[in-house]
Design a protein around this motif. Sequence first.
Motif, short mmCIF file in Angstrom:
data_model
loop_
_atom_site.label_atom_id
_atom_site.label_comp_id
_atom_site.label_asym_id
_atom_site.label_seq_id
_atom_site.Cartn_x
_atom_site.Cartn_y
_atom_site.Cartn_z
N ASP A 95 26.94 11.06 -5.14
CA ASP A 95 27.63 12.06 -4.32
C ASP A 95 28.91 11.46 -3.71
O ASP A 95 29.20 10.28 -3.86
N GLN A 96 29.65 12.31 -3.01
CA GLN A 96 30.94 11.90 -2.46
C GLN A 96 30.82 10.79 -1.42
O GLN A 96 31.69 9.92 -1.33
N TYR A 97 29.73 10.81 -0.64
CA TYR A 97 29.54 9.77 0.36
C TYR A 97 29.40 8.41 -0.30
O TYR A 97 30.05 7.43 0.09
N VAL A 98 28.55 8.32 -1.32
CA VAL A 98 28.33 7.06 -2.02
C VAL A 98 29.62 6.62 -2.71
O VAL A 98 29.98 5.44 -2.67
N LYS A 99 30.33 7.56 -3.30
CA LYS A 99 31.59 7.20 -3.97
C LYS A 99 32.61 6.67 -2.96
O LYS A 99 33.35 5.72 -3.26
N GLN A 148 27.79 -0.24 5.26
CA GLN A 148 28.34 1.12 5.34
C GLN A 148 27.43 2.16 4.69
O GLN A 148 27.43 3.31 5.10
N PHE A 149 26.64 1.76 3.70
CA PHE A 149 25.73 2.71 3.08
C PHE A 149 24.64 3.14 4.07
O PHE A 149 24.12 4.24 3.98
N GLY A 154 18.98 7.72 5.19
CA GLY A 154 18.34 7.88 3.90
C GLY A 154 19.12 7.36 2.70
O GLY A 154 18.62 7.36 1.58
N GLU A 155 20.35 6.93 2.94
CA GLU A 155 21.19 6.43 1.84
C GLU A 155 20.88 4.96 1.58
O GLU A 155 20.62 4.20 2.50
N THR A 156 20.88 4.61 0.31
CA THR A 156 20.69 3.20 -0.06
C THR A 156 21.86 2.75 -0.92
O THR A 156 22.42 3.52 -1.69
N SER A 157 22.17 1.50 -0.78
CA SER A 157 23.28 0.92 -1.53
C SER A 157 22.85 0.61 -2.95
O SER A 157 21.80 0.00 -3.17
#
Length: 184
Positions: A95-99, A148-149, A154-157
């Motif tokens: 998704d855009q956040y990860v990008k 930053q991830f 819930g986001e993982t790098s």
Amino acid sequence: MKFSSYLLIFFIFLFLFQSSNSSNLISQSCKEASKNDPNLKYDFCVESLEDTSSKLQPPPTNLEGLVCMSTQLTKSNASNMVSIISKLLKDKSYDQYVKACLRDCFDLYSDSLSDLDDAVVAFKQKDFDTAAIKLSASLDNSETCEDQFKEKKGETSPLTKENQVYFQLNMICLAFLQMLRQHY
């Protein structure tokens, strides 16, 4: 036996002697460095440097050589990180956040390449303070990339393992540089 046979035996012995000395230097230096820094893993240090040292002719014979070799290894890893991140940025499943995080990581690792070049120049000029500052900046980039991830719940790098390897490689450089500073 011909002279050329004796010469060949001599060079084989010399190569084995240098390899043995280099391996002992690496083992002892990694032992001292990991003893003084709980973040540095002894086994990782030895495995990484012995693998690299075996490809160098001549292998490092002193702490200065280990600082140079470990910094070059870290720089090679940073370059590899830039390539990995470039590939991940093309992956449409993120998704855009990860990008956005990956783009930041790309910039951070690109900056690390510059920091590592500056560290090598400073080290060769015996400006150990500047070399340490540049290596520390490079180290911070891997932590910033990873952290930053975590800012999004819930986001993982996708780079956790690679960031950890880079962190360890950079810790080796800093530890060896610190050991060297104590001798000057």
